[in-house]
Design a protein around this motif. Structure first.
Motif, PDB file in Angstrom:
ATOM      1  N   ASN A 196       0.821  -1.205   0.000  1.00 42.14           N
ATOM      2  CA  ASN A 196       0.000   0.000   0.000  1.00 42.14           C
ATOM      3  C   ASN A 196       0.860   1.262   0.000  1.00 42.14           C
ATOM      4  OD1 ASN A 196      -2.493   1.314  -0.100  1.00 42.14           O
ATOM      5  ND2 ASN A 196      -2.571   1.555   2.132  1.00 42.14           N
ATOM      6  N   LEU A 197       1.900   1.245  -0.846  1.00 38.58           N
ATOM      7  CA  LEU A 197       2.803   2.385  -0.932  1.00 38.58           C
ATOM      8  C   LEU A 197       2.311   3.348  -2.010  1.00 38.58           C
ATOM      9  CD1 LEU A 197       6.185   0.441  -0.840  1.00 38.58           C
ATOM     10  CD2 LEU A 197       5.117   1.697   1.030  1.00 38.58           C
ATOM     11  N   LEU A 214       9.125   7.300  -1.337  1.00 41.71           N
ATOM     12  CA  LEU A 214      10.367   6.572  -1.145  1.00 41.71           C
ATOM     13  C   LEU A 214      10.133   5.458  -0.131  1.00 41.71           C
ATOM     14  CD1 LEU A 214      13.056   9.409  -0.971  1.00 41.71           C
ATOM     15  CD2 LEU A 214      12.574   7.869  -2.885  1.00 41.71           C
ATOM     16  N   TYR A 215      10.639   4.278  -0.449  1.00 40.62           N
ATOM     17  CA  TYR A 215      10.494   3.126   0.434  1.00 40.62           C
ATOM     18  C   TYR A 215      11.891   2.643   0.803  1.00 40.62           C
ATOM     19  CZ  TYR A 215       9.627  -1.710   1.856  1.00 40.62           C
ATOM     20  OH  TYR A 215       9.588  -2.890   2.536  1.00 40.62           O
ATOM     21  N   LYS A 216      12.169   2.561   2.102  1.00 43.03           N
ATOM     22  CA  LYS A 216      13.473   2.077   2.548  1.00 43.03           C
ATOM     23  C   LYS A 216      13.476   0.562   2.479  1.00 43.03           C
ATOM     24  CE  LYS A 216      17.186   3.306   5.569  1.00 43.03           C
ATOM     25  NZ  LYS A 216      17.648   4.273   6.580  1.00 43.03           N
ATOM     26  N   ASN A 217      14.119   0.041   1.489  1.00 43.99           N
ATOM     27  CA  ASN A 217      14.133  -1.391   1.230  1.00 43.99           C
ATOM     28  C   ASN A 217      14.931  -2.104   2.318  1.00 43.99           C
ATOM     29  OD1 ASN A 217      14.491  -3.981   0.192  1.00 43.99           O
ATOM     30  ND2 ASN A 217      14.538  -3.252  -1.918  1.00 43.99           N
ATOM     31  N   GLU A 231      14.242   3.543  -2.172  1.00 43.42           N
ATOM     32  CA  GLU A 231      13.901   3.236  -3.556  1.00 43.42           C
ATOM     33  C   GLU A 231      12.574   3.895  -3.883  1.00 43.42           C
ATOM     34  OE1 GLU A 231      16.294  -0.992  -3.951  1.00 43.42           O
ATOM     35  OE2 GLU A 231      14.108  -1.041  -3.836  1.00 43.42           O
ATOM     36  N   LEU A 232      12.401   4.272  -5.139  1.00 40.99           N
ATOM     37  CA  LEU A 232      11.229   5.030  -5.558  1.00 40.99           C
ATOM     38  C   LEU A 232      10.109   4.100  -6.007  1.00 40.99           C
ATOM     39  CD1 LEU A 232      10.133   7.925  -6.109  1.00 40.99           C
ATOM     40  CD2 LEU A 232      10.976   7.651  -8.459  1.00 40.99           C
ATOM     41  N   VAL A 233       8.910   4.380  -5.533  1.00 41.10           N
ATOM     42  CA  VAL A 233       7.741   3.607  -5.946  1.00 41.10           C
ATOM     43  C   VAL A 233       7.193   4.205  -7.239  1.00 41.10           C
ATOM     44  CG1 VAL A 233       5.411   2.867  -5.317  1.00 41.10           C
ATOM     45  CG2 VAL A 233       7.200   3.026  -3.562  1.00 41.10           C
ATOM     46  N   LEU A 234       7.234   3.434  -8.306  1.00 40.98           N
ATOM     47  CA  LEU A 234       6.752   3.884  -9.615  1.00 40.98           C
ATOM     48  C   LEU A 234       5.314   3.432  -9.836  1.00 40.98           C
ATOM     49  CD1 LEU A 234       9.864   3.076 -11.851  1.00 40.98           C
ATOM     50  CD2 LEU A 234       9.322   5.208 -10.662  1.00 40.98           C
ATOM     51  N   ALA A 235       4.645   4.125 -10.738  1.00 37.54           N
ATOM     52  CA  ALA A 235       3.253   3.783 -11.026  1.00 37.54           C
ATOM     53  C   ALA A 235       3.145   2.424 -11.710  1.00 37.54           C
ATOM     54  CB  ALA A 235       2.626   4.868 -11.897  1.00 37.54           C
ATOM     55  N   ASP A 236       4.134   2.082 -12.541  1.00 32.52           N
ATOM     56  CA  ASP A 236       4.038   0.844 -13.321  1.00 32.52           C
ATOM     57  C   ASP A 236       5.447   0.314 -13.587  1.00 32.52           C
ATOM     58  OD1 ASP A 236       3.201  -1.249 -14.859  1.00 32.52           O
ATOM     59  OD2 ASP A 236       2.550  -0.045 -16.566  1.00 32.52           O
TER      60      ASP A 236
END
Length: 283
Positions: free
Chosen positions: A63-64, A69-72, A79-84
């Motif tokens: 649910n990002l 930005l998500y800390k993996n 890391e960047l959450v992209l749309a696709d």
């Protein structure tokens, strides 16, 4: 030999058992259950944690929000959450790749991909511009942010600034190897491709730029990575007149070489796959 009294013979087994129990109980403390928990990854865990994210949940499952930005936890990096991400190609490059609608961007987009571009003018496998590091150092420091999930294609372009800054073959090779190793470890399911150094060619004044293009090609071949040599494209495709400053192209040149690049990448089998076959984020 005298027999022991009957009473003693009856009590002897009980005495022996008592002695055994007392002896085993000396210096013993009850064992308590040790709680288990997942330790947060820290600097000492980085190398062990940077394993392929085969079991990482997708951005949707977490649910990002897109653009966040998500800390993996696998590598302790943002890391960047992209749309696709399933249909997005990542392009790492220098000033040849950075302008919107640059020839590398046009060539990759023509294959049916969306684009996520990272890099900066003045950089390369070794070259830096004073604002950020070279490709691998900038990525490891987090100057440039890669996507979360697993994109289907990652393309590395460059080498021109390495030629200008007189990086040696050994330096370029070492850093290129580091970059490819990091990308392969992080994105084991993604295809990698490399684009060389735009130049005029050995017989037309390409000089060190053309040499670096050939070197990048040898590095790619060593790893079995598709490679597009562009070390003579300025003369081969009559693009010298499309230069605006001797190195960078005008829009007409970007359009011309973008079409050529699309053709070359297609010949290498790097076109985007149908949705049902597209690479998906690691599950």
């Amino acid at each position: 030999m005298r027999k022991a009294p009957a009473t003693f013979r009856m009590l002897a087994p009980l005495i022996a058992v008592g002695v055994l129990l007392v002896g085993c109980g000396q210096n013993q403390t009850p064992l308590e259950p040790v709680p288990t928990r997942s330790a947060a990854p820290g600097p000492a865990q980085t190398s062990a944690a940077e394993k392929p994210l085969r079991s990482a949940p997708s951005p949707t499952a977490l649910n990002l929000p897109v653009g966040s930005l998500y800390k993996n936890p696998a590598n302790n990096r943002n890391e960047l959450v992209l749309a696709d991400v399933r249909h997005t190609a990542v392009l790492i490059g220098d000033s040849q790749a950075m302008p919107k609608d640059s020839w590398p961007q046009q060539g990759i987009a023509a294959l049916g991909y969306k684009l996520h571009v990272v890099g900066m003018g003045g950089t390369g496998f070794v070259a830096t511009n004073g604002k950020t590091g070279n490709y691998i150092d900038a990525l490891q420091r987090g100057d440039w942010v890669l996507p979360y999930g697993e994109p289907p294609l990652i393309v590395v372009e460059g080498g021109g600034n390495d030629a200008t800054q007189r990086a040696t073959d050994a330096q370029i090779t070492s850093n290129a190897e580091r970059l490819l190793a990091a990308l392969t470890k992080r994105y084991p399911g993604s295809k990698l491709a490399m684009i060389g150094t735009l130049a005029r060619g050995a017989s037309n004044g390409g000089a060190r730029r053309t040499e670096v293009d050939a070197l990048v090609g040898r590095i790619a071949a060593k790893h079995g990575i598709p490679f597009v040599s562009v070390g003579d494209w300025l003369t081969r495709y009559n693009a010298v007149g499309d230069l605006q400053d001797g190195v960078h192209l005008k829009p007409s040149g970007h359009a011309k070489l973008g079409a050529v690049l699309a053709h070359e990448l297609t010949a290498l089998g790097l076109t985007a796959r149908p949705d049902s076959e597209a690479a998906t984020p690691a599950q």
